[in-house]
Design a protein around this motif. Structure first.
Motif, mmCIF file in Angstrom:
data_model
loop_
_atom_site.group_PDB
_atom_site.id
_atom_site.type_symbol
_atom_site.label_atom_id
_atom_site.label_comp_id
_atom_site.label_asym_id
_atom_site.label_seq_id
_atom_site.Cartn_x
_atom_site.Cartn_y
_atom_site.Cartn_z
ATOM 1 N N SER A 233 23.882 -6.008 -3.676
ATOM 2 C CA SER A 233 24.762 -5.417 -2.737
ATOM 3 C C SER A 233 25.628 -4.369 -3.272
ATOM 4 O O SER A 233 25.717 -4.101 -4.501
ATOM 5 C CB SER A 233 25.721 -6.641 -2.075
ATOM 6 O OG SER A 233 26.623 -6.761 -3.053
ATOM 7 N N TYR B 218 30.042 -2.831 3.771
ATOM 8 C CA TYR B 218 29.184 -3.674 2.784
ATOM 9 C C TYR B 218 27.687 -3.578 3.235
ATOM 10 O O TYR B 218 27.319 -3.500 4.304
ATOM 11 C CB TYR B 218 29.393 -5.212 3.114
ATOM 12 C CG TYR B 218 28.671 -6.219 2.384
ATOM 13 C CD1 TYR B 218 28.843 -6.458 1.104
ATOM 14 C CD2 TYR B 218 27.638 -6.447 2.919
ATOM 15 C CE1 TYR B 218 28.051 -7.322 0.375
ATOM 16 C CE2 TYR B 218 26.787 -7.552 2.238
ATOM 17 C CZ TYR B 218 27.019 -8.021 1.026
ATOM 18 O OH TYR B 218 26.295 -8.745 0.476
ATOM 19 N N ASN C 118 29.445 -2.261 -2.120
ATOM 20 C CA ASN C 118 30.535 -2.438 -0.980
ATOM 21 C C ASN C 118 31.487 -1.607 -1.355
ATOM 22 O O ASN C 118 31.513 -0.997 -2.509
ATOM 23 C CB ASN C 118 30.934 -3.942 -0.933
ATOM 24 C CG ASN C 118 31.768 -4.236 -2.043
ATOM 25 O OD1 ASN C 118 33.189 -4.043 -1.884
ATOM 26 N ND2 ASN C 118 31.344 -4.696 -3.175
#
Length: 312
Positions: A68, A61, A70
């Protein structure tokens, strides 16, 4: 002005439309309890497999300027762990519980659904058709025939209301084809849009490197990156799935984005990347901002604007 944020759906009453996205603050009982005792109005567990999984190698992550990336790989404590939590969950306190299921095979999902049906608990299953971070495992949600066959078998073993977590779609033909599949199952009462946009790549210029280890750096995008795509999926499935509910997920950092999701047709809204970065205090902040925005616009209830997005 009094602003009422309550939601009534699926035979459930929620004090407001917000809860966690599966994958965030939901892997352990401690995290689930943090969500339950926060301002969130419901709780969803981590997408689980029949047996515990450690998931993909770290780092998996990374926060970025716009959200983000991940590639978690379904780390979870195993279905029996979350079923035990569901058995002891304080339903009388008024916060619904959703149990997210993500078997590695159709049979695993059928086995978990059969067991959950036998348990006769008041939690609702959300079947994940859209995990993009398992090496060698394509997303079921992009195979419309396979989805129809899988849902046919799921409906045979689980007769109560249930929902599915969908991947993002990008073409009107695909929206229509998936809607035709979903509309064939009356017990399928809700869809969650969207899971992360799969197989993005973030590069660290200083290190001249990817930022996560699995899949040579490929991972699912979340946060502000995905807001327009999430809103498009919410709006299209709201229009194409009459009688079903859409849960909005993707890019919600404030009350404004929550308002956008509801305006596009969302009944409820899940918080993911923002919750991961800010913690459970994000729920109260976002609700305060949503309440203030509604008051400014003269809206007293969510139904006053839900699904009423204007076109030009």
């Amino acid at each position: 002005m009094h602003v009422d944020l309550s939601v009534s759906w699926l035979g459930l009453a929620m004090a407001n439309p917000l809860y966690n996205a599966s994958g965030v603050m939901c892997r352990s009982v401690a995290e689930l309890e943090q969500v339950r005792t926060s301002a969130a109005a419901a709780v969803i567990t981590k997408s689980c497999t029949p047996q515990p999984r450690t998931g993909n190698p770290e780092p998996r992550y990374c926060a970025t300027a716009l959200g983000s990336i991940n590639s978690m790989g379904l780390p979870n404590a195993g279905y029996p762990y979350y079923l035990d939590y569901a058995r002891s969950y304080p339903y009388a306190a008024g916060k619904p519980l959703f149990l997210s299921l993500s078997g590695m095979t159709l049979q695993e999902n059928l086995d978990m659904l059969s067991d959950l049906a036998a348990a006769q608990l008041p939690c609702l299953p959300e079947v994940n058709l859209s995990c993009p971070n398992l090496p060698g495992k394509p997303q079921l949600g992009y195979d419309f025939q396979a989805c129809h066959e899988a849902l046919t078998q799921m409906a045979r073993v689980y007769h109560g209301p249930f929902g599915v977590k969908l991947p993002p779609y990008f073409d009107p033909v695909h929206f229509a084809r998936m809607a035709a599949v979903l509309n064939a199952f009356p017990a399928l009462r809700f869809v969650t849009c969207i899971n992360s946009i799969g197989n993005g790549l973030v590069i660290d210029v200083d290190r001249e490197s990817v930022v996560i280890k699995p899949k040579d750096g490929l991972g699912g995008l979340g946060g502000s990156y995905v807001l327009p795509t999430a809103l498009a999926n919410v709006r299209e499935f709201y229009r194409l799935l009459p009688g079903k509910h859409v849960v909005g997920c993707g890019g919600i950092n404030s009350g404004r984005e929550a308002f956008m999701h509801i305006l596009a047709g969302a009944t409820a809204v899940q918080i993911g990347t923002c919750l991961y970065e800010e913690g459970e205090g994000a729920f109260a902040r976002i609700l305060d901002e949503l309440r203030a925005l509604m008051a400014h616009k003269g809206y007293q209830r969510l139904d006053d604007f839900r699904g009423k997005l204007k076109t030009l």
